[in-house]
Scaffold this motif. Structure first.
Motif, PDB file in Angstrom:
ATOM      1  N   THR A  93       0.780  -1.243   0.000  1.00  0.00           N
ATOM      2  CA  THR A  93       0.000   0.000   0.000  1.00  0.00           C
ATOM      3  C   THR A  93       0.807   1.286   0.000  1.00  0.00           C
ATOM      4  O   THR A  93       0.243   2.360  -0.242  1.00  0.00           O
ATOM      5  CB  THR A  93      -0.944   0.032   1.221  1.00  0.00           C
ATOM      6  OG1 THR A  93      -0.159  -0.043   2.429  1.00  0.00           O
ATOM      7  CG2 THR A  93      -1.920  -1.135   1.185  1.00  0.00           C
ATOM      8  N   ILE A  98      -3.716   4.921  -1.558  1.00  0.00           N
ATOM      9  CA  ILE A  98      -4.761   4.446  -0.640  1.00  0.00           C
ATOM     10  C   ILE A  98      -4.339   4.534   0.826  1.00  0.00           C
ATOM     11  O   ILE A  98      -5.108   4.145   1.704  1.00  0.00           O
ATOM     12  CB  ILE A  98      -5.173   2.993  -0.977  1.00  0.00           C
ATOM     13  CG1 ILE A  98      -3.960   2.059  -0.965  1.00  0.00           C
ATOM     14  CG2 ILE A  98      -5.883   2.937  -2.321  1.00  0.00           C
ATOM     15  CD1 ILE A  98      -4.311   0.596  -1.193  1.00  0.00           C
ATOM     16  N   HIS A 116      -3.901   1.661   6.344  1.00  0.00           N
ATOM     17  CA  HIS A 116      -4.086   0.219   6.195  1.00  0.00           C
ATOM     18  C   HIS A 116      -3.374  -0.570   7.294  1.00  0.00           C
ATOM     19  O   HIS A 116      -3.866  -1.625   7.718  1.00  0.00           O
ATOM     20  CB  HIS A 116      -3.638  -0.237   4.808  1.00  0.00           C
ATOM     21  CG  HIS A 116      -4.681   0.005   3.762  1.00  0.00           C
ATOM     22  ND1 HIS A 116      -4.941   1.254   3.253  1.00  0.00           N
ATOM     23  CD2 HIS A 116      -5.567  -0.839   3.151  1.00  0.00           C
ATOM     24  CE1 HIS A 116      -5.933   1.172   2.378  1.00  0.00           C
ATOM     25  NE2 HIS A 116      -6.324  -0.079   2.289  1.00  0.00           N
ATOM     26  N   GLY A 136     -10.085  10.679  -1.503  1.00  0.00           N
ATOM     27  CA  GLY A 136     -10.561   9.888  -2.635  1.00  0.00           C
ATOM     28  C   GLY A 136     -11.330  10.749  -3.627  1.00  0.00           C
ATOM     29  O   GLY A 136     -11.131  10.641  -4.847  1.00  0.00           O
ATOM     30  N   PRO A 170     -10.245   3.274 -10.001  1.00  0.00           N
ATOM     31  CA  PRO A 170     -10.387   2.112  -9.105  1.00  0.00           C
ATOM     32  C   PRO A 170      -9.927   2.409  -7.671  1.00  0.00           C
ATOM     33  O   PRO A 170     -10.547   1.935  -6.708  1.00  0.00           O
ATOM     34  CB  PRO A 170      -9.481   1.060  -9.762  1.00  0.00           C
ATOM     35  CG  PRO A 170      -9.473   1.429 -11.204  1.00  0.00           C
ATOM     36  CD  PRO A 170      -9.486   2.924 -11.221  1.00  0.00           C
ATOM     37  N   PHE A 171      -8.879   3.217  -7.527  1.00  0.00           N
ATOM     38  CA  PHE A 171      -8.392   3.583  -6.194  1.00  0.00           C
ATOM     39  C   PHE A 171      -9.363   4.555  -5.523  1.00  0.00           C
ATOM     40  O   PHE A 171      -9.560   4.500  -4.306  1.00  0.00           O
ATOM     41  CB  PHE A 171      -6.997   4.213  -6.295  1.00  0.00           C
ATOM     42  CG  PHE A 171      -5.970   3.325  -6.941  1.00  0.00           C
ATOM     43  CD1 PHE A 171      -5.537   2.164  -6.308  1.00  0.00           C
ATOM     44  CD2 PHE A 171      -5.446   3.635  -8.178  1.00  0.00           C
ATOM     45  CE1 PHE A 171      -4.593   1.340  -6.907  1.00  0.00           C
ATOM     46  CE2 PHE A 171      -4.503   2.819  -8.785  1.00  0.00           C
ATOM     47  CZ  PHE A 171      -4.076   1.669  -8.143  1.00  0.00           C
ATOM     48  N   ILE A 197     -12.659   4.697  -5.987  1.00  0.00           N
ATOM     49  CA  ILE A 197     -13.820   3.909  -5.540  1.00  0.00           C
ATOM     50  C   ILE A 197     -13.476   3.104  -4.294  1.00  0.00           C
ATOM     51  O   ILE A 197     -14.267   3.046  -3.335  1.00  0.00           O
ATOM     52  CB  ILE A 197     -14.298   2.982  -6.679  1.00  0.00           C
ATOM     53  CG1 ILE A 197     -14.827   3.810  -7.846  1.00  0.00           C
ATOM     54  CG2 ILE A 197     -15.366   1.999  -6.172  1.00  0.00           C
ATOM     55  CD1 ILE A 197     -15.073   3.008  -9.111  1.00  0.00           C
ATOM     56  N   TYR A 198     -12.287   2.503  -4.285  1.00  0.00           N
ATOM     57  CA  TYR A 198     -11.870   1.707  -3.133  1.00  0.00           C
ATOM     58  C   TYR A 198     -11.780   2.566  -1.877  1.00  0.00           C
ATOM     59  O   TYR A 198     -12.254   2.163  -0.800  1.00  0.00           O
ATOM     60  CB  TYR A 198     -10.514   1.058  -3.431  1.00  0.00           C
ATOM     61  CG  TYR A 198      -9.908   0.348  -2.238  1.00  0.00           C
ATOM     62  CD1 TYR A 198     -10.359  -0.903  -1.843  1.00  0.00           C
ATOM     63  CD2 TYR A 198      -8.890   0.949  -1.500  1.00  0.00           C
ATOM     64  CE1 TYR A 198      -9.823  -1.551  -0.745  1.00  0.00           C
ATOM     65  CE2 TYR A 198      -8.334   0.311  -0.397  1.00  0.00           C
ATOM     66  CZ  TYR A 198      -8.797  -0.938  -0.025  1.00  0.00           C
ATOM     67  OH  TYR A 198      -8.268  -1.573   1.068  1.00  0.00           O
ATOM     68  N   ARG A 199     -11.175   3.741  -1.981  1.00  0.00           N
ATOM     69  CA  ARG A 199     -11.015   4.632  -0.822  1.00  0.00           C
ATOM     70  C   ARG A 199     -12.373   5.020  -0.253  1.00  0.00           C
ATOM     71  O   ARG A 199     -12.587   4.965   0.969  1.00  0.00           O
ATOM     72  CB  ARG A 199     -10.254   5.894  -1.236  1.00  0.00           C
ATOM     73  CG  ARG A 199      -8.782   5.724  -1.546  1.00  0.00           C
ATOM     74  CD  ARG A 199      -8.178   7.074  -1.892  1.00  0.00           C
ATOM     75  NE  ARG A 199      -8.258   7.949  -0.748  1.00  0.00           N
ATOM     76  CZ  ARG A 199      -7.249   8.218   0.072  1.00  0.00           C
ATOM     77  NH1 ARG A 199      -6.056   7.688  -0.143  1.00  0.00           N
ATOM     78  NH2 ARG A 199      -7.417   9.011   1.108  1.00  0.00           N
ATOM     79  N   ALA A 258     -15.322   3.554  -0.647  1.00  0.00           N
ATOM     80  CA  ALA A 258     -16.033   2.383  -0.110  1.00  0.00           C
ATOM     81  C   ALA A 258     -15.469   1.975   1.244  1.00  0.00           C
ATOM     82  O   ALA A 258     -16.232   1.658   2.175  1.00  0.00           O
ATOM     83  CB  ALA A 258     -15.926   1.221  -1.098  1.00  0.00           C
ATOM     84  N   LEU A 259     -14.145   1.988   1.374  1.00  0.00           N
ATOM     85  CA  LEU A 259     -13.523   1.615   2.650  1.00  0.00           C
ATOM     86  C   LEU A 259     -13.869   2.624   3.733  1.00  0.00           C
ATOM     87  O   LEU A 259     -14.166   2.245   4.878  1.00  0.00           O
ATOM     88  CB  LEU A 259     -12.008   1.522   2.477  1.00  0.00           C
ATOM     89  CG  LEU A 259     -11.199   1.133   3.728  1.00  0.00           C
ATOM     90  CD1 LEU A 259     -11.664  -0.218   4.272  1.00  0.00           C
ATOM     91  CD2 LEU A 259      -9.702   1.103   3.414  1.00  0.00           C
TER      92      LEU A 259
END
Length: 290
Positions: free
Chosen positions: A16, A21, A26, A127, A260-261, A263-265, A267-268
């Motif tokens: 990471t 992210i 993390h 994000g 993609p990063f 969306i991941y950030r 969502a997390l």
């Protein structure tokens, strides 16, 4: 800290650190989800020495050239016009904000800033910022029906003002969840730099700050539950994994979007808020008592 914990956390650090992210978030979240004690800011800083060693090897030719030109510029005024010499000075200038703020807010970084609610907030906010910056870059690259394609800047066009702004963006990464690469790349994209240029300078800019921070925090390893052996193991593992990630990431950003990063950030961050709100996860999970 057990050897298994150090293995998992070293793997997470390597995976990471260079993705936008946030490695510090993390590491904090991995420990919280697993029911382990927070590894702390010192463990994060020291294991980042391993990831920066990967940067030193991956960019060894660039770094060697910059150091040689910078050293020559100390004694030769003519050499100061060389782009590599200027890069050396710009990395120094860009490292000032995070150095000053890191010392000024050391207690907050090691304490209140590790609250999971703050981490969730920074994951989401950065994000969104990264997503906006990415869309602007994509729009410039493609142009449009009513506008010409805009040529984005290369590192040859980097100046003191932009170098300092990159440094200010990097300083935001003192807050877990922001992401050093995410903040500096976003800043670079907003300033009109190409994705590859922003990422390359982000990696080079991190070297002085991360190495200085890691060496400074070495004295705290061995205190509490974080011992020297597992930390060293995690640092070596982080180096191996990070080297592979850098190679992959530099190829990715030349042709792909950061979405993609993004969306991941987001969502997390939302997941963390839900878990905290429902009582499934304490915002202070894993923090040492007292």
């Amino acid at each position: 800290m057990s050897w298994f914990e150090s293995f998992v956390l070293g793997l997470v650090q390597g995976l990471t650190e260079f993705l936008p992210i946030s490695s510090s978030a993390h590491l904090r979240l991995t420990a919280a989800f697993a029911g382990w004690e927070d590894p702390g800011a010192a463990f994060t800083a020291v294991t980042q020495i391993g990831t920066e060693a990967a940067v030193l090897i991956y960019f060894r030719k660039d770094i060697g050239r910059i150091l040689a030109a910078w050293w020559k510029s100390l004694f030769d005024k003519q050499a100061r016009q060389d782009h590599d010499a200027q890069m050396g000075w710009l990395v120094i200038v860009g490292s000032v904000p995070i150095g000053v703020l890191g010392l000024a807010f050391k207690d907050q970084i090691e304490g209140p800033f590790r609250d999971l609610r703050l981490i969730a907030t920074t994951l989401i906010v950065l994000g969104i910022i990264l997503g906006i910056a990415d869309r602007l870059a994509a729009r410039d690259d493609k142009g449009g029906r009513h506008r010409a394609r805009r040529e984005r800047k290369s590192l040859e066009q980097l100046n003191i003002k932009d170098g300092l702004l990159f440094g200010c963006a990097q300083a935001l990464a003192l807050i877990p969840g922001v992401s050093r690469s995410g903040a500096t790349i976003s800043g670079g994209l907003f300033m009109g730099y190409r994705r590859e240029a922003a990422a390359r300078y982000s990696f080079l800019l991190a070297i002085p700050a991360v190495l200085a921070s890691g060496l400074f925090e070495l004295k705290d390893i061995g205190e509490g539950h974080v011992s020297a052996g597992p930390t060293a193991f995690a640092t070596v593992l982080a180096f191996v994994v990070a080297y592979a990630i850098i190679s992959w990431f530099m190829k990715w950003i030349s042709t792909r979007s950061f979405m993609p990063f993004v969306i991941y950030r987001i969502a997390l961050g939302i997941l963390i808020f839900v878990l905290v709100a429902t009582g499934a996860l304490s915002p202070h999970a894993g923090e040492a008592a007292g």
